[in-house]
Motif scaffolding. Structure first.
Motif, PDB file in Angstrom:
ATOM      1  N   UNK A  37      -5.969   1.261  -8.319  1.00  0.00           N
ATOM      2  CA  UNK A  37      -4.753   2.481  -9.331  1.00  0.00           C
ATOM      3  C   UNK A  37      -3.532   2.503  -8.592  1.00  0.00           C
ATOM      4  N   UNK A  38      -3.340   2.435  -7.220  1.00  0.00           N
ATOM      5  CA  UNK A  38      -2.002   2.525  -6.689  1.00  0.00           C
ATOM      6  C   UNK A  38      -1.268   1.074  -7.041  1.00  0.00           C
ATOM      7  N   UNK A  39      -1.997   0.118  -6.891  1.00  0.00           N
ATOM      8  CA  UNK A  39      -1.282  -1.206  -7.376  1.00  0.00           C
ATOM      9  C   UNK A  39      -0.926  -1.179  -8.630  1.00  0.00           C
ATOM     10  N   UNK A  40      -1.541  -0.575  -9.750  1.00  0.00           N
ATOM     11  CA  UNK A  40      -1.438  -0.473 -11.136  1.00  0.00           C
ATOM     12  C   UNK A  40       0.102   0.330 -11.353  1.00  0.00           C
ATOM     13  N   UNK A  41      -0.001   1.396 -10.471  1.00  0.00           N
ATOM     14  CA  UNK A  41       1.236   2.331 -10.489  1.00  0.00           C
ATOM     15  C   UNK A  41       2.408   1.331 -10.120  1.00  0.00           C
ATOM     16  N   UNK A  42       2.346   0.858  -8.863  1.00  0.00           N
ATOM     17  CA  UNK A  42       3.517  -0.031  -8.655  1.00  0.00           C
ATOM     18  C   UNK A  42       3.787  -1.089  -9.327  1.00  0.00           C
ATOM     19  N   UNK A  43       3.191  -1.794 -10.201  1.00  0.00           N
ATOM     20  CA  UNK A  43       3.107  -2.843 -10.931  1.00  0.00           C
ATOM     21  C   UNK A  43       4.176  -2.310 -12.214  1.00  0.00           C
ATOM     22  N   UNK A  44       3.612  -1.076 -12.688  1.00  0.00           N
ATOM     23  CA  UNK A  44       4.097  -0.683 -13.789  1.00  0.00           C
ATOM     24  C   UNK A  44       5.610  -0.079 -13.389  1.00  0.00           C
ATOM     25  N   UNK A  45       5.763   0.313 -12.038  1.00  0.00           N
ATOM     26  CA  UNK A  45       7.350   0.639 -11.737  1.00  0.00           C
ATOM     27  C   UNK A  45       8.243  -0.644 -11.704  1.00  0.00           C
ATOM     28  N   UNK A  46       7.676  -1.656 -11.142  1.00  0.00           N
ATOM     29  CA  UNK A  46       8.354  -2.962 -11.248  1.00  0.00           C
ATOM     30  C   UNK A  46       8.623  -3.500 -12.628  1.00  0.00           C
TER      31      UNK A  46
END
Length: 68
Positions: A37-46
């Motif tokens: 979920x942390x990765x999903x958050x960062x990918x969305x931000x990118x």
């Protein structure tokens, strides 16, 4: 657009590099020892910062603009 205009965090840059290498969120999470979920958050931000809809678009844009 130049690199500084995206204002990526160091972690976002790290994740973008892994996206360019073709890693999926699960693989990225495992390699960075963070949650999926942390990765999903960062990918969305990118994606938001780059004004693109997909990780493939982000990877192509990053390579074209020599961001990484």
């Amino acid at each position: 657009m130049n690199k500084s205009q995206y204002k990526f965090t160091d972690r976002e840059k790290e994740i973008l590099k892994l996206i360019i290498l073709g890693k999926n969120n699960k693989e990225i999470a495992k390699s960075l020892s963070v949650s999926f979920h942390t990765v999903k958050f960062y990918v969305s931000s990118i994606l938001y910062k780059m004004a693109v809809s997909t990780r493939i678009e982000a990877a192509v844009k990053a390579v074209r603009e020599r961001l990484i």
